[in-house]
Scaffold this motif. Sequence first.
Motif, PDB file in Angstrom:
ATOM      1  N   THR A  20       6.976  12.789  -1.639  1.00 24.22           N
ATOM      2  CA  THR A  20       7.214  12.502  -0.211  1.00 24.22           C
ATOM      3  C   THR A  20       8.679  12.670   0.174  1.00 24.22           C
ATOM      4  O   THR A  20       9.091  12.243   1.250  1.00 24.22           O
ATOM      5  CB  THR A  20       6.771  11.063   0.142  1.00 24.22           C
ATOM      6  OG1 THR A  20       7.543  10.140  -0.639  1.00 24.22           O
ATOM      7  CG2 THR A  20       5.290  10.862  -0.148  1.00 24.22           C
TER       8      THR A  20
ATOM      9  N   ARG B 105       1.352   6.672  -3.256  1.00 21.23           N
ATOM     10  CA  ARG B 105       1.798   6.944  -1.887  1.00 21.23           C
ATOM     11  C   ARG B 105       3.275   7.317  -1.836  1.00 21.23           C
ATOM     12  O   ARG B 105       3.863   7.355  -0.755  1.00 21.23           O
ATOM     13  CB  ARG B 105       1.556   5.712  -1.013  1.00 21.23           C
ATOM     14  CG  ARG B 105       0.110   5.221  -0.998  1.00 21.23           C
ATOM     15  CD  ARG B 105      -0.795   6.152  -0.257  1.00 21.23           C
ATOM     16  NE  ARG B 105      -0.482   6.153   1.172  1.00 21.23           N
ATOM     17  CZ  ARG B 105      -0.943   7.037   2.047  1.00 21.23           C
ATOM     18  NH1 ARG B 105      -1.702   8.049   1.618  1.00 21.23           N
ATOM     19  NH2 ARG B 105      -0.626   6.949   3.312  1.00 21.23           N
TER      20      ARG B 105
ATOM     21  N   THR C 144       0.824  -1.218   0.000  1.00 20.31           N
ATOM     22  CA  THR C 144       0.000   0.000   0.000  1.00 20.31           C
ATOM     23  C   THR C 144       0.851   1.258   0.000  1.00 20.31           C
ATOM     24  O   THR C 144       0.617   2.188  -0.778  1.00 20.31           O
ATOM     25  CB  THR C 144      -0.924   0.003   1.229  1.00 20.31           C
ATOM     26  OG1 THR C 144      -1.850  -1.090   1.135  1.00 20.31           O
ATOM     27  CG2 THR C 144      -1.715   1.314   1.320  1.00 20.31           C
ATOM     28  N   GLU C 145       1.855   1.299   0.866  1.00 18.30           N
ATOM     29  CA  GLU C 145       2.613   2.540   1.053  1.00 18.30           C
ATOM     30  C   GLU C 145       3.672   2.782  -0.019  1.00 18.30           C
ATOM     31  O   GLU C 145       4.250   3.867  -0.072  1.00 18.30           O
ATOM     32  CB  GLU C 145       3.279   2.537   2.434  1.00 18.30           C
ATOM     33  CG  GLU C 145       2.294   2.547   3.590  1.00 18.30           C
ATOM     34  CD  GLU C 145       1.362   3.753   3.568  1.00 18.30           C
ATOM     35  OE1 GLU C 145       1.830   4.860   3.227  1.00 18.30           O
ATOM     36  OE2 GLU C 145       0.162   3.589   3.867  1.00 18.30           O
TER      37      GLU C 145
ATOM     38  N   ASN D 279      -4.855   3.253  -1.925  1.00 17.80           N
ATOM     39  CA  ASN D 279      -4.932   4.674  -1.576  1.00 17.80           C
ATOM     40  C   ASN D 279      -4.240   5.563  -2.603  1.00 17.80           C
ATOM     41  O   ASN D 279      -3.861   6.691  -2.307  1.00 17.80           O
ATOM     42  CB  ASN D 279      -4.304   4.901  -0.195  1.00 17.80           C
ATOM     43  CG  ASN D 279      -5.045   4.164   0.908  1.00 17.80           C
ATOM     44  OD1 ASN D 279      -6.267   4.044   0.855  1.00 17.80           O
ATOM     45  ND2 ASN D 279      -4.319   3.647   1.886  1.00 17.80           N
TER      46      ASN D 279
END
Length: 384
Positions: free
Chosen positions: A316, A312, A283-284, A309
């Motif tokens: 960042t 990700r 996910t991340e 999501n």
Amino acid sequence: MSDRLKGLADEGVSIWLDDLSRERLTTGNLASLIKDSSVTGVTTNPTIFASALSNGAAYNDQVRELAARDTAVDDAIKALTSDDVRHACDVFKDVYEATGGVDGRVSIEVEPGLAMDTDGTTAQAADLWKIVDRPNVLIKIPATKPGLPAITNAIGEGISVNVTLIFSLERYRAVMDAYLSGLETAAANGHDLSRIQSVASFFVSRVDTEVDKRLDAIGSDEAKALKGKAAIANARLAYAAYEEVFAGERFAALEAKGANRQRPLWASTGVKDPNLPDTLYVTELAVAGTVNTMPEKTMKAFADHGELNGDRVSGTEEESTQVLDSLEAVGVDLDDVWEVIEKEGVDKFDKSWAELVDTVQTALDDAKKGKSPGESTDVDDPNK
């Protein structure tokens, strides 16, 4: 089909299975994963083959044939593993063609004992490339310092490479440089750059395992608050480095000649800490243009309850840099972390290779004695 895995694939993440065995091939299991779980590639390593060969009767007939020819154990291993990889490449042929050669890839690794031998790695990479003889194979070369020039050498000969055991940003930049140098050599040698593919396997969970152990030893509240954050931050910074390098002028000149980007591949994505979500590293680290190679356990977990999501990773860099800075500030020596886990990675594969050699030698010996491979009775009885 798994909606969650399909959704991940639709977001541009290539899902590769971190496992291969003859049983998966002969039962149609691998073909089913392609159809139902959006799997578009496979990675292997000595640990995976050691497990497959020690637990699978599917290899017995070939072991008997090899034993009858009095095949040396190293040659037997090469025959057994390359046959599996060749078969898997054929299973992925449609995926390979549908994606223009980007996916449908199957990896096979040079012997771990060559990790510190540039010439030996270069020679075996070329040998495996010829033996498998499929355009969608990737030859895995470790990102040790002696491995870097071997990467350049292999790419320069038109061999597609999966660079493995990358942990630090510094080494990752060296890997990308080795790839670009290889492409420049390949172009000079007259190779079609569009046919050369490469991925850079950036390891994830092993970073958290080592860093979190050190954070526990430090024991402060500030240290404990950083647990489970190092690996994702490190990988996200690797992606930022990837974007920077492949948006640069050096690659642009190669891209004009047909060259492909060396995609980041998130490896070691099975979560080892039971206190962390079991799909964390999927996910991340979801971002288009990357590969996530998953153990089947992780793949099934994501199919069952994984969260989608969106991207990700992009944007960042600042917060990820802050995480690594905070780790250094509480007393984690990251340079030492990278050194320790690289050595451990090579050592683990060395141990698995030794186990693989022992397993195949025993099977060959059993076959010569007329026993079923792997069913040796030459075991000491403590009651005698």
